[in-house]
Design an enzyme around this catalytic site. Structure first.
Site, mmCIF file in Angstrom:
data_model
loop_
_atom_site.group_PDB
_atom_site.id
_atom_site.type_symbol
_atom_site.label_atom_id
_atom_site.label_comp_id
_atom_site.label_asym_id
_atom_site.label_seq_id
_atom_site.Cartn_x
_atom_site.Cartn_y
_atom_site.Cartn_z
ATOM 1 C CG LEU A 49 -2.979 9.545 -4.673
ATOM 2 C CD1 LEU A 49 -3.236 10.797 -3.831
ATOM 3 C CD2 LEU A 49 -1.592 9.610 -5.277
ATOM 4 C CG ASP A 50 0.657 3.349 -3.485
ATOM 5 O OD1 ASP A 50 -0.240 2.793 -4.131
ATOM 6 O OD2 ASP A 50 1.867 3.301 -3.787
ATOM 7 N N PRO A 51 -1.828 4.165 0.160
ATOM 8 C CG PRO A 51 -2.725 2.374 1.382
ATOM 9 C CD PRO A 51 -2.075 2.707 0.059
#
Length: 322
Positions: A49-51
């Site tokens: 998951l992206d930051p």
């Protein structure tokens, strides 16, 4: 003078932790924090998951890491908010504004676009992604200002709901709820929806609410995990076999189980099946995955005897804990 750092004594930990990943941490940073809290020897996650994204991130420990690939391929559900009228270089709020357009969107427009993007669609992967070209992630090229040609991908939007969202700082926004196949980029979906609405868009928030059979209601936060005692943390782990929910189940007697674990095929009266979860009968234990063809049980990813012994011992200790 700084006090010497205490060395963490690692130990064999096996199972799946359903983490509600916080905003601002990368998936690997979240994994390393959970690994440290559990003092686990081996860990991995089931896709990133992206930051800037939050939500369901299954973390695999020990024997469970052997089956993490299964959830890379799982369908996923996301909730996102997109700001209309503004395009950014990254497709989300981290990027620089590259275009602004007026917004004139009606409920009919949203219904039209909803139908347009439901079902099989093609997406061009974003430059700001972890896809690799010549061993280098696309986002690394993007940071250098280099654009790489990307082939479109076929993905499936199983279900899509687009509604007007509360105005964001005097702007226009939509809420997107999408259930999608593997390989779908929600930032790209948001950008493409913005183009179809004639105004452009970028994501301002993204939350994964489900992956495979796991939902956000089952997840725990890092803060909650940190506040727990050691045994309570271990109790949050699901068994490795939770990753093979929905597989055909085959149970083997002790003799066949031992031979299966050594990689030998077993014959039986089983019908053909592509995805099989294999268990031992005595003691009851998850052995690994297989497939069945022409009445043969053909081993796939297997636990080793030491892992099985550790899992059984941990279960006994947990049951003995008052």
């Amino acid at each position: 003078m700084n006090a010497p750092r205490t060395r963490v004594q690692r130990r064999p930990v096996h199972g799946v932790l359903l983490l509600d990943k916080p905003l601002g941490l990368s998936s690997n940073q979240a994994l390393q924090k959970a690994k440290w809290l559990l003092r686990a020897e081996k860990a991995g996650h089931t896709g990133t998951l992206d930051p800037l994204a939050t939500g369901v991130l299954p973390l695999c420990f020990g024997a469970a890491t052997k089956f993490s690939q299964l959830h890379l391929d799982a369908d996923k559900t996301y909730e996102a908010t997109a700001r209309l009228g503004i395009k950014t270089s990254t497709g989300d709020a981290e990027g620089e504004v590259i275009a602004e357009r007026p917004v004139h969107v009606t409920a009919e427009d949203l219904a039209r676009v909803e139908a347009q993007f439901t079902g099989p669609i093609r997406q061009v992967p974003p430059m700001h992604s972890a896809l690799k070209k010549d061993g280098k992630a696309l986002y690394e090229y993007a940071r250098e200002g280099i654009e790489i040609e990307r082939a479109p991908r076929d993905v499936v939007i199983h279900a899509l709901k687009i509604t007007q969202a509360a105005a964001e700082s005097a702007g226009h926004a939509i809420k997107i709820v999408a259930s999608v196949s593997k390989g779908t980029y929600i930032r790209t979906l948001g950008e493409d929806i913005g183009e179809a609405l004639g105004c452009g868009a970028h994501l301002t928030s993204l939350r994964r609410t489900a992956t495979g059979g796991f939902g956000v209601a089952q997840c725990i936060t890092l803060e909650a995990l940190q506040a727990m005692g050691e045994e309570e943390r271990l109790a949050q782990l699901l068994p490795a076999e939770s990753l093979v929910e929905g597989h055909t189940v085959v149970t083997l007697g002790s003799e066949d189980a031992g031979r299966f674990l050594s990689g030998l095929r077993r014959r039986g009266t089983w019908p053909d099946a592509d995805h099989v979860a294999v268990f031992g009968e005595a003691p009851p234990a998850f052995l690994g995955t297989a497939h069945i063809a022409a009445n043969e049980l053909i081993p796939g990813r297997l636990l080793n005897p030491i892992e099985i012994q550790q899992i059984l011992l941990n279960a006994q200790q947990t049951e003995a804990t008052p």
